[in-house]
Each structure stands twice: as structure tokens, then as C-alpha cells.
Design an enzyme around this catalytic site. Structure first.
Site, short mmCIF file in Angstrom:
data_model
loop_
_atom_site.label_atom_id
_atom_site.label_comp_id
_atom_site.label_asym_id
_atom_site.label_seq_id
_atom_site.Cartn_x
_atom_site.Cartn_y
_atom_site.Cartn_z
N ARG A 109 6.23 0.98 8.01
CA ARG A 109 6.80 0.00 7.06
C ARG A 109 8.14 -0.45 7.61
NH1 ARG A 109 7.91 -0.02 0.61
NH2 ARG A 109 5.71 -0.55 0.75
N HIS A 136 1.44 -7.42 3.58
CA HIS A 136 1.34 -6.10 2.93
C HIS A 136 -0.16 -5.80 2.72
CE1 HIS A 136 2.52 -2.60 0.91
NE2 HIS A 136 3.05 -3.08 -0.20
N GLN A 139 -1.65 -3.09 0.25
CA GLN A 139 -1.51 -3.53 -1.15
C GLN A 139 -2.68 -4.43 -1.53
OE1 GLN A 139 1.30 -2.92 -3.44
NE2 GLN A 139 -0.24 -3.71 -4.85
N ASP A 232 5.78 -11.00 -8.14
CA ASP A 232 6.49 -9.98 -7.36
C ASP A 232 7.99 -10.21 -7.59
OD1 ASP A 232 7.25 -8.10 -5.41
OD2 ASP A 232 6.84 -9.44 -3.71
N CYS A 273 2.71 -5.92 -7.60
CA CYS A 273 2.66 -4.81 -6.63
C CYS A 273 3.61 -3.69 -7.01
CB CYS A 273 2.97 -5.34 -5.24
SG CYS A 273 4.51 -6.27 -5.14
N ARG A 318 -3.63 2.19 -4.91
CA ARG A 318 -3.02 2.24 -3.57
C ARG A 318 -3.49 3.48 -2.83
NH1 ARG A 318 1.61 -0.10 -2.39
NH2 ARG A 318 0.78 0.16 -0.30
N1 NVA Z 1 8.09 -8.46 -1.68
C1 NVA Z 1 8.46 -7.10 -1.95
C2 NVA Z 1 7.23 -6.25 -2.05
C3 NVA Z 1 7.48 -4.81 -2.38
C4 NVA Z 1 6.24 -3.99 -2.47
C5 NVA Z 1 9.39 -6.60 -0.85
O1 NVA Z 1 9.12 -6.87 0.33
O2 NVA Z 1 10.39 -5.97 -1.18
N1 CP Z 2 4.00 -1.82 -3.93
C1 CP Z 2 4.66 -1.10 -3.01
O1 CP Z 2 4.48 -1.25 -1.79
O2 CP Z 2 5.51 -0.19 -3.56
P1 CP Z 2 6.56 0.72 -2.76
O3 CP Z 2 7.61 -0.20 -2.22
O4 CP Z 2 7.07 1.68 -3.78
O5 CP Z 2 5.82 1.41 -1.65
#
Ligand code: NVA
Ligand code: CP
Length: 333
Positions: A109, A136, A139, A232, A273, A318
Site C-alpha cells: 500500500r 484500490h 476494495q 469516499d 470504502c 474485504r
Molecule cells: N480515497 C481514499 C481511500 C481510502 C480507502 C484514500 O486514498 O485515502
Molecule cells: N477501505 C480501506 O482500504 O480501509 P483502510 O484504509 O482502513 O485499509
């Protein structure tokens, strides 16, 4: 469907997978979910180990990978945003070769999609994308599973995404809909429509799958009759605090409200998400309230807590879907 073989494959973005492969992963996830609920052990990957690299923070993705790996009998190592040499003292290419010598799979990540693609290029073991700025994909599997569980099918489902549609979630949902023959609408200020090149790519995929893509700034038109209303956070991880003011101004008209849910289809569900700013029970939520006077951001607390909201089922999924990805790419044929 039975001859789908993903062994040794990376999971970097949904664009790399066919509809049949995605359905295969959803079937596997359904199977694992049933086993988990019935207490049937499934340590199918006993003796293997996976490395979990997080250059950004996480609750769901990290926990999903850890629990799924342990259920499959595997060991895990979590590398936190500060606690490794990655990117600072050691290149991604070198990191990939070091970790691939010790582990059977690597989750990443972080920031640019190019980083996870480089990691995969240099790793001889499968690499899984746990979120980048652009995509993602794990997800997406959880979201598709949640939709399939509720409606019984995916083809022709109408999904409307409100908010920042140019980032990982908007991009990924557009790809997922295109692949699965669903109808995708980005309903937002036009500054936040998905990347033009990706739109062209998805339009090509849609020709084959029977999907459609639409882009509108009109909330009543965009959300009308939708089966899934999705949003989101307005500011994603890694973005500077300086963008909050502009985002609030641009995206407040696209907050998911009861009126939007009433304008959607009769059986419409709400997905997100997570994490979500729907009340003042977070420090950032309170900080934004102090600065801009907002009690809730991308979704009202009323919708978030309503019966139409399946966000916690989605979060649980998930784990089942990530388990399917690790199993499919690591099992011996
Ligand atoms: N768009 C958000 C998704 C988090 C799961 C981010 O990248 O922070
Ligand atoms: N939805 C998601 O990816 O959550 P986290 O950032 O908690 O992993």
C-alpha cells in the site's frame, strides 16, 4: 470458469483481469466466507509467509490481509509506514528482490501505481496492491461481492459514484463496472471526473461487456434510479491539508443525503470504502467542524446509519475477498 488459473499472478489493478477471473475470485471468496462462518478450517497455504508493506496507514486492508493469511495457515510480517528502509535507503527494485527471497507473496500500500508495478516487475513472488493513488483493486472485489450478495447479480447494476472520482476509488469503480457489464455514473463537479485516458480504456471494455459510463454534474439526474450510491472521503491519504477548503466548496453539493437515496432506485444501497466522516467522532471531523462548520462531510450520519447502508458488510467482505486473492495466486495447481 473452472479452468481459471491465477497461480503466480500479481494483483495490481482490475484492468489486468478478465470478467471470468473476477467472477472466479468472487466465487472463491463466497466459499471461504461460508467456511469461516461454519467454523470449517481452511489452512490451505500452511507454511507460507507474506510481507505486508504499508507506506500509508490502514485499518481494514491490514487486518483483512493478516486475518486472511492466518486463516490460510500463513505467517505475516507487517512493515509500517516508518519502520523499514523502503524508498529511503533502499530502492523498490532492491526491496522486491530481498523480500521475494524470504516470502511467498508481498502486499503493497502506498503512493504511485508505478511503485507497485515496479515492485511486481522485480519480485519473483506475487505482489498484491493494497491501495495506490490510482487504484484500490482489493476494495473492488469486496464491493462487487457485497453488491452480488444483495442483488444476486452484477450485470446491469447501476452504480453512481459521488465525490472525488479522479482518485483511486472513482477510477477503480469505473473499471470494475466496465469489466462486469454494470452502468457507472460519476456524479460530481467536472474537475473531479476520472482520468480521460482511463475513460477511453473503459469505454473500449464497455463495448464488449455491455457496460455504460456516464459523467454528470447534475445530482438529480446522476443518482436517479441507481441501485448503488457510493462515495469516499473528499481528501485522500497523502494529499495536503491545503486542499480541504476547495474540496469542501466543490464537493458539498455531492454529499450523500436522504434526498439522494430517495431519488435512487427503490432497493438502492449505500456503500463507502471507509473510513468515513459522517459525524464528529473523529479528530479530523472535529477539526473540519472548527474550521468550516461542517457536522458531516461526504455522507450524512442519517444515511450512513440507515438500513440501506451496507458499509460494515462491505468492510467484512474485504477479508473474504483478500483471502481469495492470496489463495488463487499462491496455491499449487
Ligand atoms: N480515497 C481514499 C481511500 C481510502 C480507502 C484514500 O486514498 O485515502
Ligand atoms: N477501505 C480501506 O482500504 O480501509 P483502510 O484504509 O482502513 O485499509
Amino acid at each position: 470458469m473452472d479452468d481459471v488459473n491465477l497461480q503466480g499472478k500479481d494483483f495490481l489493478k482490475l484492468l489486468d483481469f478478465s470478467r471470468e477471473e473476477i467472477l472466479h475470485l468472487l466465487d472463491l471468496a463466497t466459499d471461504f466466507k461460508l467456511k469461516k462462518k461454519n467454523g470449517v478450517p481452511h489452512e490451505e497455504l500452511k507454511g507460507k509467509n507474506v510481507a505486508l508493506i504499508f507506506e500509508k496507514t490502514s485499518t481494514r486492508t491490514r487486518c483483512a490481509f493478516e486475518v486472511a493469511a492466518h486463516d490460510l495457515g500463513m505467517g505475516t510480517t507487517y512493515l509500517d509506514p516508518q519502520g523499514s528502509q523502503i524508498g529511503k535507503k533502499e530502492s523498490i527494485a532492491d526491496t522486491a528482490r530481498v523480500l521475494a527471497g524470504m516470502y511467498d507473496g508481498i502486499e503493497y500500500r502506498g503512493f504511485g501505481q508505478d511503485i507497485v508495478e515496479t515492485l511486481a516487475e522485480y519480485s519473483k513472488v506475487p505482489v498484491w496492491n493494497g491501495l495506490t493513488n490510482e487504484f484500490h483493486p482489493t476494495q473492488m472485489l469486496a464491493d462487487l461481492l457485497t453488491i452480488q450478495e444483495r442483488f444476486g447479480y452484477l450485470k446491469d447494476i447501476r452504480l453512481c459514484y459521488l465525490g472525488d472520482a479522479r482518485y483511486n476509488m472513482g477510477n477503480s469503480l469505473m473499471v470494475a463496472c466496465a469489466k462486469m457489464g454494470m452502468h457507472f455514473t460519476a456524479c460530481t463537479n467536472k474537475k473531479y471526473f476520472p482520468d480521460g485516458k482511463l475513460v477511453v480504456q473503459c469505454e473500449e471494455i464497455a463495448k464488449e461487456s455491455g457496460a455504460s459510463l456516464a459523467f454528470t454534474e447534475d445530482v438529480a439526474e446522476g443518482t436517479h434510479g441507481a441501485d448503488v450510491i457510493y462515495t469516499d472521503v473528499w481528501v485522500s491519504m497523502g494529499e495536503p491539508d491545503a486542499v480541504w477548503e476547495e474540496r469542501i466548496r466543490d464537493l458539498t453539493p455531492y454529499r450523500v443525503t436522504r434526498e439522494i437515496m430517495d431519488n435512487a432506485g427503490e432497493k438502492a444501497i449505500f456503500l463507502h470504502c471507509l473510513p468515513s466522516f459522517h459525524d464528529l467522532n473523529t479528530s479530523i471531523g472535529r477539526e473540519i467542524k472548527g474550521k468550516y462548520g461542517l457536522n458531516e462531510m461526504e455522507v450524512t450520519d442519517e444515511v450512513f446509519e440507515s438500513e440501506r447502508s451496507l458499509v460494515f458488510e462491505e468492510a467484512e467482505n474485504r477479508m473474504h475477498t483478500i483471502k481469495a486473492v492470496m489463495y488463487a495466486t499462491l496455491k499449487q495447481q
